[in-house]
Design a protein around this motif. Structure first.
Motif, PDB file in Angstrom:
ATOM      1  N   PHE A  61      46.906  37.027  24.477  1.00 55.58           N
ATOM      2  CA  PHE A  61      47.146  35.780  23.759  1.00 55.58           C
ATOM      3  C   PHE A  61      47.698  34.695  24.683  1.00 55.58           C
ATOM      4  O   PHE A  61      47.183  33.572  24.724  1.00 55.58           O
ATOM      5  N   MET A  62      48.727  35.075  25.456  1.00 51.61           N
ATOM      6  CA  MET A  62      49.385  34.089  26.324  1.00 51.61           C
ATOM      7  C   MET A  62      48.508  33.675  27.505  1.00 51.61           C
ATOM      8  O   MET A  62      48.658  32.577  28.039  1.00 51.61           O
ATOM      9  N   ASP A  63      47.587  34.548  27.917  1.00 51.39           N
ATOM     10  CA  ASP A  63      46.666  34.189  28.991  1.00 51.39           C
ATOM     11  C   ASP A  63      45.699  33.088  28.550  1.00 51.39           C
ATOM     12  O   ASP A  63      45.214  32.312  29.368  1.00 51.39           O
ATOM     13  N   VAL A  64      45.386  33.059  27.245  1.00 50.85           N
ATOM     14  CA  VAL A  64      44.361  32.137  26.752  1.00 50.85           C
ATOM     15  C   VAL A  64      44.940  30.869  26.134  1.00 50.85           C
ATOM     16  O   VAL A  64      44.512  29.757  26.435  1.00 50.85           O
ATOM     17  N   HIS A  65      45.904  31.039  25.220  1.00 46.78           N
ATOM     18  CA  HIS A  65      46.424  29.858  24.513  1.00 46.78           C
ATOM     19  C   HIS A  65      47.906  29.990  24.181  1.00 46.78           C
ATOM     20  O   HIS A  65      48.267  30.250  23.029  1.00 46.78           O
ATOM     21  N   PRO A  66      48.749  29.788  25.211  1.00 46.86           N
ATOM     22  CA  PRO A  66      50.196  29.880  24.983  1.00 46.86           C
ATOM     23  C   PRO A  66      50.726  28.811  24.025  1.00 46.86           C
ATOM     24  O   PRO A  66      51.836  28.950  23.515  1.00 46.86           O
ATOM     25  N   TRP A  67      49.939  27.786  23.754  1.00 46.76           N
ATOM     26  CA  TRP A  67      50.384  26.710  22.870  1.00 46.76           C
ATOM     27  C   TRP A  67      50.163  27.029  21.393  1.00 46.76           C
ATOM     28  O   TRP A  67      50.663  26.342  20.511  1.00 46.76           O
TER      29      TRP A  67
END
Ligand code: HEM
Length: 90
Positions: A61-67
């Motif tokens: 998740f954080m690799d792709v869209h941390p926002w």
């Protein structure tokens, strides 16, 4: 009333792969979510989301869209809290 959440061990989470009639679960910050209802709505597609099935989804998740705010978006899909493998064993 107050929602009750089940305690989920890592090996239980591992079995919730979305296959064999079971829903797909994924964990995020100690909470376990049923990601199956969200699959058709995921902007990144079902296959991408399914990579997080049966395990902790934080890294992917954080690799792709941390926002993106997982906790808010999937709050109604929370099913349990992660506990240690030997939880409740005496
Ligand atoms: C896009 C939500 C998990 C891969 C998105 C977007 C949202 C979202 C809102 C659009 C973001 C934007 O345009 O700014 C979620 C939620 C997840 C989740 C709530 C919680 C389970 C994942 C996982 C992966 C993933 C685990 C990868 C293994 C992607 C990709 C896109 C995307 C590749 C980009 C799609 C594109 O713009 O072409 N997701 N996602 N997502 N997501 Fe997820």
């Amino acid at each position: 009333g107050v929602p009750m959440f089940q305690r989920v061990t890592p090996s239980e989470l591992k079995r919730m792969t979305g296959r064999k009639g079971k829903p797909a679960w994924s964990s995020w910050q100690g909470k376990v979510y049923n990601i199956t209802p969200y699959l058709p709505f995921h902007p990144g597609g079902e296959a991408e989301l399914m990579k997080a099935a049966g395990r902790d989804g934080a890294k992917l998740f954080m690799d792709v869209h941390p926002w993106v705010n997982w906790e808010n978006m999937l709050s109604s899909c929370m099913v349990g809290v992660l506990v240690p493998e030997d939880y409740g064993v005496k």
